[in-house]
Scaffold this motif. Structure first.
Motif, PDB file in Angstrom:
ATOM      1  N   ARG A 149       0.838  -1.193   0.000  1.00 16.91           N
ATOM      2  CA  ARG A 149       0.000   0.000   0.000  1.00 16.91           C
ATOM      3  C   ARG A 149       0.874   1.245   0.000  1.00 16.91           C
ATOM      4  NH1 ARG A 149      -5.439   1.219   1.490  1.00 16.91           N
ATOM      5  NH2 ARG A 149      -5.556   3.439   1.740  1.00 16.91           N
ATOM      6  N   LEU A 167      -3.409   6.093  -9.808  1.00 15.26           N
ATOM      7  CA  LEU A 167      -4.011   5.978  -8.482  1.00 15.26           C
ATOM      8  C   LEU A 167      -4.328   4.507  -8.217  1.00 15.26           C
ATOM      9  CD1 LEU A 167      -6.254   9.124  -8.662  1.00 15.26           C
ATOM     10  CD2 LEU A 167      -4.056   8.851  -7.533  1.00 15.26           C
ATOM     11  N   THR A 169      -4.512   2.723  -5.505  1.00 17.43           N
ATOM     12  CA  THR A 169      -5.365   2.289  -4.398  1.00 17.43           C
ATOM     13  C   THR A 169      -6.783   2.818  -4.506  1.00 17.43           C
ATOM     14  OG1 THR A 169      -4.565   4.124  -3.080  1.00 17.43           O
ATOM     15  CG2 THR A 169      -3.462   2.013  -2.783  1.00 17.43           C
ATOM     16  N   ALA A 170      -7.115   3.502  -5.608  1.00 11.44           N
ATOM     17  CA  ALA A 170      -8.511   3.863  -5.838  1.00 11.44           C
ATOM     18  C   ALA A 170      -9.179   2.668  -6.531  1.00 11.44           C
ATOM     19  CB  ALA A 170      -8.591   5.118  -6.679  1.00 11.44           C
ATOM     20  N   ARG A 258     -14.909  -3.100   0.461  1.00 11.81           N
ATOM     21  CA  ARG A 258     -16.024  -2.630  -0.358  1.00 11.81           C
ATOM     22  C   ARG A 258     -15.594  -1.781  -1.563  1.00 11.81           C
ATOM     23  NH1 ARG A 258     -19.325   0.201   1.092  1.00 11.81           N
ATOM     24  NH2 ARG A 258     -18.322   1.305   2.758  1.00 11.81           N
ATOM     25  N   LYS A 259     -14.443  -2.059  -2.117  1.00  7.50           N
ATOM     26  CA  LYS A 259     -14.099  -1.462  -3.403  1.00  7.50           C
ATOM     27  C   LYS A 259     -14.427  -2.514  -4.443  1.00  7.50           C
ATOM     28  CE  LYS A 259     -11.575   2.318  -2.047  1.00  7.50           C
ATOM     29  NZ  LYS A 259     -10.156   2.536  -1.842  1.00  7.50           N
ATOM     30  N   TRP A 270     -17.234 -11.262   5.061  1.00 10.54           N
ATOM     31  CA  TRP A 270     -16.828 -10.431   6.200  1.00 10.54           C
ATOM     32  C   TRP A 270     -17.765  -9.234   6.334  1.00 10.54           C
ATOM     33  CZ3 TRP A 270     -15.500  -5.267   6.036  1.00 10.54           C
ATOM     34  CH2 TRP A 270     -15.018  -4.720   7.238  1.00 10.54           C
ATOM     35  N   ASN A 274     -20.070  -8.204   9.412  1.00 12.73           N
ATOM     36  CA  ASN A 274     -19.813  -6.921  10.044  1.00 12.73           C
ATOM     37  C   ASN A 274     -21.102  -6.119  10.214  1.00 12.73           C
ATOM     38  OD1 ASN A 274     -17.850  -5.244  11.135  1.00 12.73           O
ATOM     39  ND2 ASN A 274     -17.919  -3.937   9.334  1.00 12.73           N
ATOM     40  N   GLN A 275     -22.058  -6.343   9.295  1.00  9.36           N
ATOM     41  CA  GLN A 275     -23.367  -5.682   9.436  1.00  9.36           C
ATOM     42  C   GLN A 275     -24.288  -6.512  10.313  1.00  9.36           C
ATOM     43  OE1 GLN A 275     -23.041  -2.956   8.310  1.00  9.36           O
ATOM     44  NE2 GLN A 275     -22.077  -2.884   6.313  1.00  9.36           N
TER      45      GLN A 275
ATOM     46  N   ASP B  85     -14.069  -0.974  13.089  1.00 13.05           N
ATOM     47  CA  ASP B  85     -15.068  -1.960  12.688  1.00 13.05           C
ATOM     48  C   ASP B  85     -14.977  -3.218  13.538  1.00 13.05           C
ATOM     49  OD1 ASP B  85     -16.563  -0.752  10.689  1.00 13.05           O
ATOM     50  OD2 ASP B  85     -14.949  -1.053   9.228  1.00 13.05           O
ATOM     51  N   ASP B 206     -11.192   8.787   0.460  1.00 15.28           N
ATOM     52  CA  ASP B 206     -11.107   7.358   0.182  1.00 15.28           C
ATOM     53  C   ASP B 206     -12.416   6.727   0.657  1.00 15.28           C
ATOM     54  OD1 ASP B 206     -10.248   4.894  -0.552  1.00 15.28           O
ATOM     55  OD2 ASP B 206      -8.706   4.690   0.982  1.00 15.28           O
ATOM     56  N   LYS B 207     -12.685   5.522   0.130  1.00 12.45           N
ATOM     57  CA  LYS B 207     -13.977   4.917   0.441  1.00 12.45           C
ATOM     58  C   LYS B 207     -13.932   4.298   1.829  1.00 12.45           C
ATOM     59  CE  LYS B 207     -17.328   2.097  -2.023  1.00 12.45           C
ATOM     60  NZ  LYS B 207     -17.430   1.174  -3.166  1.00 12.45           N
ATOM     61  N   ILE B 261      -8.459  11.209  -3.923  1.00  9.43           N
ATOM     62  CA  ILE B 261      -9.434  10.120  -3.914  1.00  9.43           C
ATOM     63  C   ILE B 261      -8.906   8.940  -3.095  1.00  9.43           C
ATOM     64  CG2 ILE B 261      -8.632   8.935  -6.010  1.00  9.43           C
ATOM     65  CD1 ILE B 261     -12.272   9.636  -5.358  1.00  9.43           C
ATOM     66  N   THR B 262      -7.581   8.912  -2.869  1.00 11.62           N
ATOM     67  CA  THR B 262      -7.017   7.834  -2.044  1.00 11.62           C
ATOM     68  C   THR B 262      -6.689   8.308  -0.627  1.00 11.62           C
ATOM     69  OG1 THR B 262      -4.738   8.343  -2.645  1.00 11.62           O
ATOM     70  CG2 THR B 262      -5.917   6.843  -4.092  1.00 11.62           C
ATOM     71  N   PHE B 263      -7.098   9.518  -0.288  1.00  7.95           N
ATOM     72  CA  PHE B 263      -6.693  10.073   1.014  1.00  7.95           C
ATOM     73  C   PHE B 263      -7.593   9.620   2.142  1.00  7.95           C
ATOM     74  CE2 PHE B 263      -4.281  14.239  -0.241  1.00  7.95           C
ATOM     75  CZ  PHE B 263      -3.356  13.463  -0.915  1.00  7.95           C
ATOM     76  N   GLN B 264      -6.990   9.017   3.179  1.00 12.91           N
ATOM     77  CA  GLN B 264      -7.648   8.946   4.466  1.00 12.91           C
ATOM     78  C   GLN B 264      -6.985  10.032   5.309  1.00 12.91           C
ATOM     79  OE1 GLN B 264      -7.645   4.908   5.957  1.00 12.91           O
ATOM     80  NE2 GLN B 264      -8.423   4.105   4.035  1.00 12.91           N
ATOM     81  N   LYS B 396     -29.140   1.172  12.085  1.00 10.15           N
ATOM     82  CA  LYS B 396     -28.242   0.349  11.267  1.00 10.15           C
ATOM     83  C   LYS B 396     -27.126   1.235  10.737  1.00 10.15           C
ATOM     84  CE  LYS B 396     -31.661  -2.970   9.666  1.00 10.15           C
ATOM     85  NZ  LYS B 396     -32.429  -3.407   8.481  1.00 10.15           N
ATOM     86  N   GLY B 398     -23.920   0.854  10.418  1.00 12.66           N
ATOM     87  CA  GLY B 398     -22.941   0.209   9.543  1.00 12.66           C
ATOM     88  C   GLY B 398     -23.409   0.171   8.101  1.00 12.66           C
ATOM     89  N   GLU B 399     -24.646  -0.243   7.898  1.00 15.54           N
ATOM     90  CA  GLU B 399     -25.150  -0.324   6.531  1.00 15.54           C
ATOM     91  C   GLU B 399     -25.387   1.061   5.948  1.00 15.54           C
ATOM     92  OE1 GLU B 399     -28.224  -3.701   6.190  1.00 15.54           O
ATOM     93  OE2 GLU B 399     -27.628  -3.604   8.291  1.00 15.54           O
ATOM     94  N   THR B 401     -23.731   3.893   6.610  1.00 12.52           N
ATOM     95  CA  THR B 401     -22.483   4.513   6.169  1.00 12.52           C
ATOM     96  C   THR B 401     -21.953   3.813   4.917  1.00 12.52           C
ATOM     97  OG1 THR B 401     -20.273   5.209   6.820  1.00 12.52           O
ATOM     98  CG2 THR B 401     -21.022   3.174   7.768  1.00 12.52           C
ATOM     99  N   ALA B 402     -22.210   2.499   4.800  1.00 16.02           N
ATOM    100  CA  ALA B 402     -21.743   1.770   3.619  1.00 16.02           C
ATOM    101  C   ALA B 402     -22.413   2.276   2.344  1.00 16.02           C
ATOM    102  CB  ALA B 402     -21.990   0.279   3.792  1.00 16.02           C
ATOM    103  N   GLN B 405     -21.140   5.756   1.432  1.00 12.58           N
ATOM    104  CA  GLN B 405     -19.816   5.693   0.810  1.00 12.58           C
ATOM    105  C   GLN B 405     -19.905   5.205  -0.633  1.00 12.58           C
ATOM    106  OE1 GLN B 405     -17.118   3.418   3.338  1.00 12.58           O
ATOM    107  NE2 GLN B 405     -18.123   4.311   5.111  1.00 12.58           N
ATOM    108  N   ASP B 406     -20.718   4.168  -0.866  1.00  7.56           N
ATOM    109  CA  ASP B 406     -20.843   3.622  -2.221  1.00  7.56           C
ATOM    110  C   ASP B 406     -21.274   4.703  -3.211  1.00  7.56           C
ATOM    111  OD1 ASP B 406     -20.100   1.134  -1.460  1.00  7.56           O
ATOM    112  OD2 ASP B 406     -22.116   0.283  -1.375  1.00  7.56           O
ATOM    113  N   TYR B 409     -18.867   7.871  -3.452  1.00 10.28           N
ATOM    114  CA  TYR B 409     -17.627   7.499  -4.134  1.00 10.28           C
ATOM    115  C   TYR B 409     -17.878   7.361  -5.636  1.00 10.28           C
ATOM    116  CZ  TYR B 409     -13.020   5.242  -4.497  1.00 10.28           C
ATOM    117  OH  TYR B 409     -11.720   4.949  -4.800  1.00 10.28           O
TER     118      TYR B 409
END
Lengths: 327, 434
Positions: A149, A167, A169-170, A258-259, A270, A274-275, B85, B206-207, B261-264, B396, B398-399, B401-402, B405-406, B409
């Motif tokens: 990474r 990019l 890691t996108a 989730r990418k 997983w 996780n949910q 998580d 980042d996602k 786009i890759t930044f955390q 919910k 977790g779902e 935020t998922a 993000q989807d 992004y």
């Protein structure tokens, strides 16, 4: 993962038929093993399958508190996977898993065999090279994921060396390339070492004879080395196939969860757990298990990978029969 | 297994085992909707404190003080993985199997609703906390269904880091309050010769959770919200469009550099610290490494902080931070409550600030001169926190935020138009709400 069944285990020669008591005693002696196997393999399997038939139902009451309970949905979770609203995500993950597995195993087989050929020669520093080759395999996958990474990040070494601004890691194809690169880097040594072990039991005389017959290096490789290391190679490739099919940590750490371009079936399982959707997560795991089993079965059937040493046994038996005939 | 004849009894045994397994899991699956007795917090004795690792050692110090004073009610620290998580999953699993191993839970503010709605944590008595002294947003984040379920432990808000040296050189005296100000300031700065190779602005795109934070912040800064007062999703709005458009345009016209786009959090910090950005949205924690004088930071002494900008006026920060709550299945709840009161009390918060630089939840600290001399960003952070918005307060989480993000992004990577992404997000959030 280090124990490799290339050499046949020592068998006591069997003469005549067993006495009736012998079989019962064998069963008795083996039963603790079966009990342990049942506990650690069968129980989780059955439990996972059972769980996959349930779905957690949740609604909110007037005060906003969860009314929960698991409802039996039969094969509903499986239907949902194959034909439900989210099935696109499943097929995408299935495609990624298959793509990663076959590309990376193909690449690492070629590179691994090349490693083995290089290391099988006598040269200065051979021992050092062998030890060095093992390093990527020895590093925990999550750690090598982080390492790569760092290499692949926007201002990382990969971009600095190539002078490009990719990019990695996108999302997209670049991230798949990144995952495959890291995977091949990590596991080609594994194949290399197994093949090397297989090569070292090939007697030198065979090559000398081939040389006298005028066979070139390529011909020697194709007609001697490859057929003779085939059992070892096939076992190595099978191991890698099974391993790669459940690939999780590398895409997870290197690219992120989730990418969609790198999401594998394990990551999907997983994510569901996780949910807190354990039913769906179990269903994903069972589907993955079946997929792995099918691939392993096809591989063993088609290529005849000698996993259990059955061929070895047959050969011994044939040899014994021949000796008997001579006598 | 080749000799099947003899393994028949074994098979029977395994089948029996399997049957037992079925019964076991069957039991576990069906019996978890009894609500815990929530009104009385009784029982005294040893308890556990379950939390993420704390590298600063500050939390352990507080626990040591407590343990020295309460020999019969010792607190044992159970450390969870660093990954949020995984922490959430472990805490949720422990609640689902109704174990009493965990007493006091350290929860991310965004999990509090989920844990409260599932009755995994118990409500706190009305007079348990000095809520009037706490920053209102933190109390709000610990409340679910009009009931206080947790005690605010520390808090976090967004800051806009800016290169004051370059802004001054370009003749910009005020930090930007709106997105237009931000762009205008960038235009001036980037025209400077010393700003060659720099980009204007970045956040966390980042996602992962950072994207949800940045998006909900942008929506709030455009005057919208992701959910209505009564919890219905409401993202297909002009405000959300303006917010997402700001991010999409930023990427399209280069205001936000492509690699963002890759930044955390850390990649953004590194870019700003290396002098590649004029503006950065990030949390207060990076202040320390940006001001490092050991040569690791190219911007030490050259940067300032201000509240994040918005569409028309100053922006609205997303609230971060942690809460402490009592697990529903815990024993010795009376001790647990007392420990929480002690741990989040003013004295301990003050002592910990020294070590951990986690922002306390008491408003008064932020104006204490002795403190602000040391942590100059605190007054700005208070402004940021005073109108901060919690992330979606949904069960919910977790779902939720998922899917956020989807869709976000997909929009900022150009896979979807802003309109489609928001329309899809709205319908997905509706189906999650059920």
């Amino acid at each position: 993962m280090t124990a490799v069944p290339t050499a046949p285990t020592i068998r006591t020669p069997r003469t005549g038929s067993r006495t009736p008591g012998e079989g019962r005693r064998a069963a008795l002696l083996l039963s603790p093993t079966f009990l342990v196997l049942a506990l650690v393999i069968l129980y989780p399997l059955i439990s996972a399958f059972h769980q996959s038939l349930y779905s957690s139902e949740s609604g909110l009451d007037a005060q906003g508190f969860v009314i929960e309970g698991d409802v039996f949905v039969g094969l509903g979770n499986y239907l949902e996977i194959f034909a439900g609203a989210e099935s696109g995500r499943f097929y995408n993950a299935l495609g990624n898993t298959t793509f990663f597995t076959f590309t990376s195993v193909a690449l690492e087989t070629v590179i691994g065999v090349a490693f083995a050929v290089a290391m099988n020669r006598a040269f200065r520093g051979r021992a050092f090279l062998r030890a060095a080759v093992l390093v990527p395999w020895a590093i925990p996958t999550a750690v090598s994921g982080l390492l790569w990474r760092w290499i692949f990040q926007a201002d990382g070494i990969a971009n600095a060396l190539s002078g490009q601004q990719v990019l990695w890691t996108a999302e997209g194809f670049a991230s798949q390339v990144a995952v495959i690169t890291a995977e091949v880097w990590k596991t080609a040594p594994f194949i290399g070492l197994l093949v090397l072990a297989g090569m070292q039991i090939i007697p030198e005389e065979v090559y000398e004879a081939a040389k006298l017959d005028g066979a070139g290096a390529w011909r020697q490789f194709r007609s001697i080395t490859l057929p003779l290391v085939k059992p070892a190679l096939l076992v190595a490739v099978l191991f890698r196939l099974l391993d790669a099919l459940r690939m999780f940590d590398l895409p997870f750490v290197l690219i992120g969860p989730r990418k969609s371009s790198v999401e594998t079936l394990s990551i999907l399982a997983w994510d569901s757990s996780n949910q807190l959707q354990y039913g769906a997560a179990s269903a994903f795991s069972i589907v993955l298990l079946v997929y792995v089993a099918v691939i392993a079965f096809v591989f063993v059937k088609l290529l005849g990978a000698d996993v259990a040493g059955a061929g070895e046994q047959r050969r011994l038996r044939r040899a014994a029969a021949k000796r008997g005939g001579v006598r | 297994m080749r000799r099947r004849r003899h393994s028949a009894p074994l098979l029977t045994a395994t089948a029996l085992l399997g049957g037992a397994a079925l019964t076991l899991t069957g039991c576990a699956a069906g019996s978890s909707d009894e609500s815990a007795a929530t009104d009385e917090l009784t029982g005294r004795g040893p308890i556990t404190y379950v939390s993420s690792p704390d590298a600063s050692g500050a939390a352990q110090k507080s626990i040591d003080v407590w343990n020295a004073e309460h020999p019969d009610e010792q607190v044992e620290w159970i450390e969870l993985p660093l990954d949020a998580d995984q922490q959430r999953q472990q805490l949720a699993q422990n609640a689902q199997i109704e174990s009493d191993a965990y007493s006091v839970l350290n929860l991310d503010v965004v999990w509090t609703s989920e844990f409260a709605a599932n009755r995994w944590i118990v409500p706190l008595p009305d007079d348990a906390l000095p809520t009037d002294d706490l920053i209102p947003a933190t109390v709000d984040a610990a409340t679910y269904s009009d009931t206080l379920f947790a005690a605010p432990y520390y808090t976090d808000g967004a800051l806009l880091y800016s290169r004051t040296d370059l802004l001054t050189a370009a003749g910009v005296t005020e930090p930007p309050t709106t997105w237009d100000d931000l762009r205008a300031a960038c235009d001036k700065v980037l025209a400077l010769p010393e700003a060659q190779g720099m980009s204007c602005y970045a956040g966390q795109f980042d996602k992962n959770e950072g994207l949800t934070v940045n998006f909900s912040e942008a929506v709030a800064s455009a005057g919208g919200t992701l959910f209505t007062e009564d919890g219905r999703p409401d993202v297909d709005t002009p405000e959300a469009k303006a917010a997402l458009q700001f991010l999409v345009d930023g990427f399209a016209d280069g205001t936000i550099p492509e690699e963002a786009i890759t930044f955390q959090e850390e990649q953004g910090r590194q870019a700003f610290q290396d002098g590649k950005l004029v503006f950065l949205r990030n949390w207060p924690y990076i202040f320390k490494s940006l001001s490092a004088e050991d040569g690791s930071s190219a911007v030490a002494g050259k940067f300032g902080v201000s509240p994040i900008p918005g569409a028309e006026e100053a922006g609205v920060s997303t609230l971060g931070g942690r809460n402490l709550a009592i697990a529903a299945n815990a024993e010795n709840k009376a001790t647990a409550l007392e420990f929480i009161q002690f741990f989040t009390g003013q004295e301990q918060e003050e002592a910990r600030l020294e070590l951990s630089s986690r922002a306390p939840v008491y408003g008064s600290f932020f104006e204490d001169e002795a403190v602000t001399a040391k942590y100059p960003y605190l007054p700005t952070l208070l402004t940021s926190l005073e109108n901060a918005q919690p992330r979606p307060k949904v069960v919910k989480y977790g779902e939720t935020t998922a899917v956020i993000q989807d869709e976000v992004y997909a929009a900022i990577t150009g896979d979807k138009s802003v309109e489609d992404a928001l329309a899809d997000l709205q319908s997905e959030l509706e189906s999650l709400a059920g």
